[in-house]
Write an enzyme that holds these catalytic residues in place. Structure first.
Site, mmCIF file in Angstrom:
data_model
loop_
_atom_site.group_PDB
_atom_site.id
_atom_site.type_symbol
_atom_site.label_atom_id
_atom_site.label_comp_id
_atom_site.label_asym_id
_atom_site.label_seq_id
_atom_site.Cartn_x
_atom_site.Cartn_y
_atom_site.Cartn_z
ATOM 1 N N ALA A 150 -7.341 9.700 10.242
ATOM 2 C CA ALA A 150 -7.676 8.738 9.190
ATOM 3 C C ALA A 150 -8.413 7.566 9.820
ATOM 4 O O ALA A 150 -8.495 7.453 11.044
ATOM 5 C CB ALA A 150 -6.409 8.237 8.512
ATOM 6 N N LYS A 151 -8.960 6.708 9.015
ATOM 7 C CA LYS A 151 -9.513 5.448 9.500
ATOM 8 C C LYS A 151 -9.570 4.500 8.318
ATOM 9 O O LYS A 151 -9.672 4.923 7.168
ATOM 10 C CB LYS A 151 -10.928 5.658 10.060
ATOM 11 C CG LYS A 151 -11.329 4.623 11.071
ATOM 12 C CD LYS A 151 -10.703 4.910 12.422
ATOM 13 C CE LYS A 151 -11.081 3.899 13.460
ATOM 14 N NZ LYS A 151 -10.655 4.317 14.807
#
Ligand code: NAD
Length: 435
Positions: free
Chosen positions: A124-125
């Site tokens: 994720a980011k």
């Protein structure tokens, strides 16, 4: 990889005519490597479509009361790329240059990075478009809390675990943890990593990325039949990753001949006195003005006569222009994305041994994983245990990446992508397709 997987047909893969997109769009640039690896693996078209698409993309408005009483509305993103192997893992950055495409690219990158070192995490980011340098601490705290609240449904130790990234730090992670815990009505330390040690952070986390770079460089030297003693190293970037990698490589017997930061570089072919250089940076904030070495530019550092080059500052610094002039035998990519796709081909033709970013700098996320494990277990390890376990994972992963590269006669970067995509794909096949 199962032998039953069909090679994707040309029309499933990204058409050649769209390849120009890679230059324009950070997500397509990252996925050009994915496509290459997926094609070589013979990834089946259904899985190819799934793995090329983020699971979830969240856009939130974050209204924040500025200290002058005016409300500013910031835009925040969180992209969950893939969670087949476990909770999503990835940093949060605060920066004016944040875009959804960049966050998507970085979320995909985290998916491959976690898989290459075999962590039970997806990728994720997150990011918020803001200029933290122009904000007070209290404004940054309010923004952090509002952003955390905006994405709270995705967060959780079992679902999505952020960490620091550009312009965020352990202070910001403490606010994320506190905001999440307030909403849950109990303290949940395992919802973020990169926290202060006093509130559930891990010993060894600060040094983990530079330490990981040292381990894989040491393994590369062994593989090439070289000794650490007398190996000459040039390091671009003298921040968290670069300075610690330099110090630990020097402890292994390597000679650090050059280092640089945004103020420029310093070079001494006989070796720098790192303790003196660190004291200079502590007193002056930058390398500029250090007297015990010759001043060089960042560009000159990249093409110095040395054995190991460690780009540990910025992306896209090794390009088709300077790659033909690089003299190092080994490149250890401490930074994310320091080498362009065009430069990769040149380095490969020159026979330079590249330790790709998703392997070389995975020490940080590995100790983040240790932090999450310690928080969930409520039992904390001493630093020696952290470092030993990190070493085991980095050395195993180095061996697995190089074995994959050798087996398929590809460079280490494509080998690393093939290893990680294969691992993510294998879990998808086992879980079955809920389609
Ligand atoms: P940092 O902010 O601590 O240090 C960055 C260094 O780069 C500083 O010395 C800075 O002066 C230098 N720099 C900035 N602009 C430069 C320029 N134009 N030319 C040369 N040097 C320049 O950052 P960091 O945590 O060490 O991260 C460095 C790189 O490693 C980034 O690409 C980051 O994404 C990557 N990375 C970091 C971690 C981590 O755990 N810190 C983990 C994985 C990847």
């Amino acid at each position: 990889m199962t032998s039953t997987s069909a090679r994707p047909s040309q029309n499933v893969m990204r058409p050649e005519k769209d390849r120009f997109l890679a230059r324009e769009n950070p997500f397509e640039e990252m996925m050009s490597r994915f496509d290459d690896a997926a094609q070589r693996l013979g990834l089946e078209p259904n899985l190819y479509r799934i793995l090329r698409t983020p699971e979830k993309q969240i856009i939130v408005a974050c209204p924040v009361m500025r200290d002058n009483g005016e409300v500013e509305v910031y835009t925040g993103y969180r992209v969950i790329y893939n969670t087949s192997r476990g909770p999503a893992k990835g940093g949060i950055r605060f920066d004016m240059n944040v875009t959804l495409d960049e966050v998507k690219a970085l979320a995909a990158w985290m998916t491959w990075k976690c898989a290459v070192v075999n962590l039970p995490f997806g990728g994720a980011k997150g990011g918020v478009i803001c200029d933290p340098a122009s904000m007070s601490n209290t404004e940054i705290e309010r923004l952090t809390r509002r952003y955390t609240t905006g994405i709270i449904e995705t967060l959780g130790p079992d679902s999505d675990v952020p960490a620091p990234d550009v312009n965020t730090n352990e202070r910001v992670m403490a606010w994320v943890m506190d905001t999440y815990s307030m909403h849950k009505r109990h303290t949940v330390t395992a919802v973020v990593t990169g926290k202060p040690v006093a509130m559930g952070g891990s010993l060894g986390r600060r040094e983990a990325t530079g330490r990981g770079c040292m381990f894989v460089t040491r393994e590369a030297l062994k593989k090439l039949g070289r000794s650490a003693q007398g190996t000459r190293v040039a390091v671009q970037g003298f921040g968290n990753v670069g300075s610690i990698a330099a110090e630990l490589m020097a402890k292994q017997g390597m000679t650090i001949v050059a280092v640089s930061d945004k103020s420029g570089g310093i070079y001494n072919p006989k070796g720098l006195d790192l303790a003196e250089v660190l004291a200079h940076v502590k007193a002056n904030k930058v390398l500029q003005g250090y007297k015990g070495a010759e001043a060089i530019t960042n560009e000159e550092l990249l093409t110095l006569d040395c054995d190991v080059l460690v780009p540990a500052a910025l992306e896209n610094v090794i390009t088709e222009e300077n790659a033909p002039h690089i003299k190092a035998r080994i490149i250890c990519e401490g930074a994310n994305g320091p080498t362009t796709a065009e430069a990769d081909k040149i380095l490969n033709d020159k026979g330079i041994f590249v330790i790709p970013d998703i392997l070389a700098n995975a020490g940080g996320v590995t100790v983040s994983y240790f932090e999450w494990v310690q928080d969930r277990g409520g039992y904390f390890w001493d630093e020696e245990t952290v470092n030993q376990r990190l070493e085991r994972i980095m050395v195993n992963s180095f061996d697995e990446v190089t074995a994959m590269a050798e087996k398929h006669k590809v460079d280490n970067r494509i080998g690393a992508y093939m290893l990680s995509i294969d691992r993510v794909a294998a879990v998808h096949r086992l879980r079955g397709m809920y389609a």
